[in-house]
Design a protein around this motif. Sequence first.
Motif, PDB file in Angstrom:
ATOM      1  N   SER A  24      10.309  30.115  10.155  1.00  0.00           N
ATOM      2  CA  SER A  24       9.813  28.787  10.471  1.00  0.00           C
ATOM      3  C   SER A  24       8.326  28.678  10.141  1.00  0.00           C
ATOM      4  O   SER A  24       7.675  29.657   9.814  1.00  0.00           O
ATOM      5  CB  SER A  24      10.042  28.498  11.962  1.00  0.00           C
TER       6      SER A  24
ATOM      7  N   GLU B 254      13.995  35.313  14.990  1.00  0.00           N
ATOM      8  CA  GLU B 254      14.058  33.918  15.435  1.00  0.00           C
ATOM      9  C   GLU B 254      14.171  33.840  16.957  1.00  0.00           C
ATOM     10  O   GLU B 254      13.480  33.057  17.605  1.00  0.00           O
ATOM     11  CB  GLU B 254      15.246  33.208  14.779  1.00  0.00           C
ATOM     12  N   SER B 255      14.998  34.660  17.532  1.00  0.00           N
ATOM     13  CA  SER B 255      15.175  34.676  18.981  1.00  0.00           C
ATOM     14  C   SER B 255      13.886  35.049  19.704  1.00  0.00           C
ATOM     15  O   SER B 255      13.491  34.396  20.675  1.00  0.00           O
ATOM     16  CB  SER B 255      16.294  35.650  19.356  1.00  0.00           C
TER      17      SER B 255
ATOM     18  N   PHE C 186      10.784  34.762  18.718  1.00  0.00           N
ATOM     19  CA  PHE C 186       9.781  33.707  18.616  1.00  0.00           C
ATOM     20  C   PHE C 186      10.157  32.489  19.459  1.00  0.00           C
ATOM     21  O   PHE C 186       9.281  31.792  19.958  1.00  0.00           O
ATOM     22  CB  PHE C 186       9.503  33.325  17.162  1.00  0.00           C
ATOM     23  N   ASN C 187      11.438  32.252  19.662  1.00  0.00           N
ATOM     24  CA  ASN C 187      11.842  31.186  20.577  1.00  0.00           C
ATOM     25  C   ASN C 187      11.447  31.530  22.007  1.00  0.00           C
ATOM     26  O   ASN C 187      11.126  30.648  22.795  1.00  0.00           O
ATOM     27  CB  ASN C 187      13.347  30.923  20.488  1.00  0.00           C
ATOM     28  N   ILE C 188      11.452  32.804  22.347  1.00  0.00           N
ATOM     29  CA  ILE C 188      11.074  33.243  23.689  1.00  0.00           C
ATOM     30  C   ILE C 188       9.563  33.155  23.898  1.00  0.00           C
ATOM     31  O   ILE C 188       9.098  32.656  24.928  1.00  0.00           O
ATOM     32  CB  ILE C 188      11.582  34.677  23.962  1.00  0.00           C
TER      33      ILE C 188
ATOM     34  N   PRO D 200       7.498  28.886  19.981  1.00  0.00           N
ATOM     35  CA  PRO D 200       7.818  28.743  18.571  1.00  0.00           C
ATOM     36  C   PRO D 200       6.607  28.574  17.663  1.00  0.00           C
ATOM     37  O   PRO D 200       6.630  28.986  16.520  1.00  0.00           O
ATOM     38  CB  PRO D 200       8.722  27.520  18.523  1.00  0.00           C
ATOM     39  N   TYR D 201       5.514  27.954  18.166  1.00  0.00           N
ATOM     40  CA  TYR D 201       4.359  27.709  17.303  1.00  0.00           C
ATOM     41  C   TYR D 201       3.073  27.997  18.056  1.00  0.00           C
ATOM     42  O   TYR D 201       3.034  27.928  19.273  1.00  0.00           O
ATOM     43  CB  TYR D 201       4.366  26.268  16.771  1.00  0.00           C
TER      44      TYR D 201
ATOM     45  N   ARG E 244       3.609  30.455  11.699  1.00  0.00           N
ATOM     46  CA  ARG E 244       3.770  29.579  12.867  1.00  0.00           C
ATOM     47  C   ARG E 244       2.434  29.175  13.489  1.00  0.00           C
ATOM     48  O   ARG E 244       2.422  28.563  14.551  1.00  0.00           O
ATOM     49  CB  ARG E 244       4.650  30.267  13.894  1.00  0.00           C
TER      50      ARG E 244
END
Length: 188
Positions: A5, A30-31, A33-35, A38-39, A62
């Motif tokens: 992303s 991905e998981s 960075f979601n935790i 995300p940015y 990000r």
Amino acid sequence: MRVISGERKGTRLKAVPGTATRPTTDKVKESLFNIIGPYFSGGKALDLYAGSGGLGIEALSRGCDEAIFVDRQPKAVQTIQENLQTTHYEEQGKVYRQDAKAVLEQLKLKQESFKLIFMDPPYHAEEHVAFLQLIDESDMLIDIGVIVCEHGSDVTLPERVGRFERIKEQRYSDVITISFYEYASIEE
């Protein structure tokens, strides 16, 4: 392997040739960075045992301003440099071909601090607790920072190390678990 992303989303990354490293899969990346969020709006990332540099490059994509990549394997260092060129992050990325502990000692002397610290040592060389202690003693993590520790699923890291507390532990397989640390909210 690719950037998941951010501004370099979809860019393919090279893997380190051979079997000396095991890249974090896109699904796990991905998981995690979601935790952790995300940015990001600025800040620095430290990618210890960086391998291909995928985690640090993802942090740059990000929104992190800078990333330091550490690996002592020549093939890994070359791959990180190639991936930084591919993503056009040569200016934001600094690569150290050294032992992770030696780099941590250098960063301590320079009083460097980071928003994100990724630790992914070879599973047979569990160094997480010693590194967490050194990072804590050095005030190397900013107050709102996060440390991401990838380790074998057969290893349980402590809930607290110095001023850090484990805020989450996510098991991804029989082999991979990721523990997330930040400063404890209340000192005991």
